[in-house]
Scaffold this active site. Structure first.
Site, PDB file in Angstrom:
ATOM      1  N   VAL A  30       0.837  -1.206   0.000  1.00 33.36           N
ATOM      2  CA  VAL A  30       0.000   0.000   0.000  1.00 33.36           C
ATOM      3  C   VAL A  30       0.870   1.253   0.000  1.00 33.36           C
ATOM      4  O   VAL A  30       0.594   2.222  -0.723  1.00 33.36           O
ATOM      5  CB  VAL A  30      -0.943  -0.007   1.218  1.00 33.36           C
ATOM      6  CG1 VAL A  30      -1.685   1.324   1.336  1.00 33.36           C
ATOM      7  CG2 VAL A  30      -1.931  -1.158   1.103  1.00 33.36           C
ATOM      8  N   THR A  31       1.950   1.233   0.797  1.00 36.27           N
ATOM      9  CA  THR A  31       2.869   2.369   0.840  1.00 36.27           C
ATOM     10  C   THR A  31       3.470   2.640  -0.528  1.00 36.27           C
ATOM     11  O   THR A  31       3.494   3.783  -1.009  1.00 36.27           O
ATOM     12  CB  THR A  31       4.003   2.096   1.847  1.00 36.27           C
ATOM     13  OG1 THR A  31       3.452   1.864   3.141  1.00 36.27           O
ATOM     14  CG2 THR A  31       4.951   3.285   1.923  1.00 36.27           C
ATOM     15  N   ASP A  65      -0.809   6.993   3.772  1.00 27.22           N
ATOM     16  CA  ASP A  65       0.033   7.073   4.964  1.00 27.22           C
ATOM     17  C   ASP A  65      -0.722   6.596   6.199  1.00 27.22           C
ATOM     18  O   ASP A  65      -0.163   5.911   7.058  1.00 27.22           O
ATOM     19  CB  ASP A  65       0.512   8.521   5.195  1.00 27.22           C
ATOM     20  CG  ASP A  65       1.757   8.830   4.388  1.00 27.22           C
ATOM     21  OD1 ASP A  65       2.319   7.891   3.780  1.00 27.22           O
ATOM     22  OD2 ASP A  65       2.172   9.991   4.359  1.00 27.22           O
ATOM     23  N   GLY A  69      -0.278   2.585   7.850  1.00 26.81           N
ATOM     24  CA  GLY A  69       0.042   2.548   9.273  1.00 26.81           C
ATOM     25  C   GLY A  69      -0.982   1.739  10.058  1.00 26.81           C
ATOM     26  O   GLY A  69      -0.633   0.963  10.956  1.00 26.81           O
ATOM     27  N   ASP A  86       8.380   4.298   4.501  1.00 23.09           N
ATOM     28  CA  ASP A  86       7.383   5.364   4.452  1.00 23.09           C
ATOM     29  C   ASP A  86       8.044   6.734   4.371  1.00 23.09           C
ATOM     30  O   ASP A  86       7.668   7.581   3.553  1.00 23.09           O
ATOM     31  CB  ASP A  86       6.490   5.270   5.685  1.00 23.09           C
ATOM     32  CG  ASP A  86       5.298   6.210   5.603  1.00 23.09           C
ATOM     33  OD1 ASP A  86       4.470   6.039   4.687  1.00 23.09           O
ATOM     34  OD2 ASP A  86       5.190   7.113   6.443  1.00 23.09           O
ATOM     35  N   ASP A  90       8.009   9.282   1.176  1.00 21.18           N
ATOM     36  CA  ASP A  90       7.441  10.619   1.392  1.00 21.18           C
ATOM     37  C   ASP A  90       8.316  11.689   0.755  1.00 21.18           C
ATOM     38  O   ASP A  90       7.828  12.652   0.163  1.00 21.18           O
ATOM     39  CB  ASP A  90       7.298  10.904   2.889  1.00 21.18           C
ATOM     40  CG  ASP A  90       6.088  10.220   3.496  1.00 21.18           C
ATOM     41  OD1 ASP A  90       5.256   9.682   2.744  1.00 21.18           O
ATOM     42  OD2 ASP A  90       5.980  10.208   4.745  1.00 21.18           O
TER      43      ASP A  90
END
Length: 223
Positions: A30-31, A65, A69, A86, A90
């Site tokens: 997903v990240t 994000d 998490g 992550d 970013d």
């Protein structure tokens, strides 16, 4: 403020996070997908002049994000690798956003604001990269630098919203002014984090000075 909203989104996304985990999708996936999608959107939609669409798509994707998490906590997979991945992605997304805006200024902005806007976007790109570095370096040395008026969430909301409003018809100079203010706020945040670490190092040194004479004044047990 944005960090508190992220916590709220985390609770909201809990059913979605559990659904993805049940179907074998990992938090890392997903990240990565969210970051890559945001990068593609920033480097495609901004340069082609789709300011509103860029803000909507990137805004939705950056919510990953909170989703990844939540997934990591539900799967009990919270650890240094996820935090590193992550944080690294970013930085890539942030760079793509301001690079995309830079290209938009070069290709689509009025000549009267193009140069100023290009400089503003590049300033946000450069100074914005120092903000998280200052915190990460401080934490690697054992200090706390989680302070500042312009953290990542605030920078994203302000820049995406300003660009979207220009796309809806506001004068282009609005985005230029906002980006300069954002660059200035980022610089202030860097200074705030440097000052926070400086205070901690001074307090540490003062404690060591006090402890040194006290230790030397203790009687020698072997005497």
């Amino acid at each position: 403020m944005i960090s508190k909203l992220r916590a709220g989104f985390g609770r909201l996304f809990r059913p979605v996070a559990q659904f993805l985990l049940d179907h074998g999708i990992s938090p890392d996936a997903v990240t990565i997908v969210g970051a890559l999608g945001a990068v593609v959107a920033a480097l495609w939609l901004y340069p082609t002049g789709h300011l509103v669409a860029a803000g909507i798509v990137i805004g939705i994707l950056t919510l990953s994000d909170a989703l990844d998490g939540t997934m990591a906590r539900l799967a009990n997979r919270v650890g240094p690798w996820g935090a590193f991945l992550d944080s690294t992605l970013d930085r890539v997304v942030d760079g793509a956003i301001f690079l995309g805006m830079t290209v938009w200024f070069v290709r689509h902005a009025d000549p009267s604001v193009a140069m100023w806007g290009t400089v503003a976007a590049l300033a946000c790109l450069a100074i914005g990269g120092v903000v998280p570095y200052a915190r990460a370096k401080a934490e690697s040395l054992g200090y706390d630098a989680n302070v500042g008026i312009a953290e990542r969430g605030e920078r994203l909301v302000v820049s995406l919203t300003a660009a979207g409003l220009v796309g809806l018809g506001l004068p282009q100079v609005v985005l230029v002014v906002v980006l300069y203010l954002l660059a200035a706020a980022s610089a202030v945040t860097v200074v705030q984090r440097m000052a926070a670490v400086r205070r901690q190092t001074r307090a540490e040194a003062a404690t060591a000075e006090v402890a040194g004479p006290a230790a030397s004044a203790e009687p020698d047990e072997g005497a």
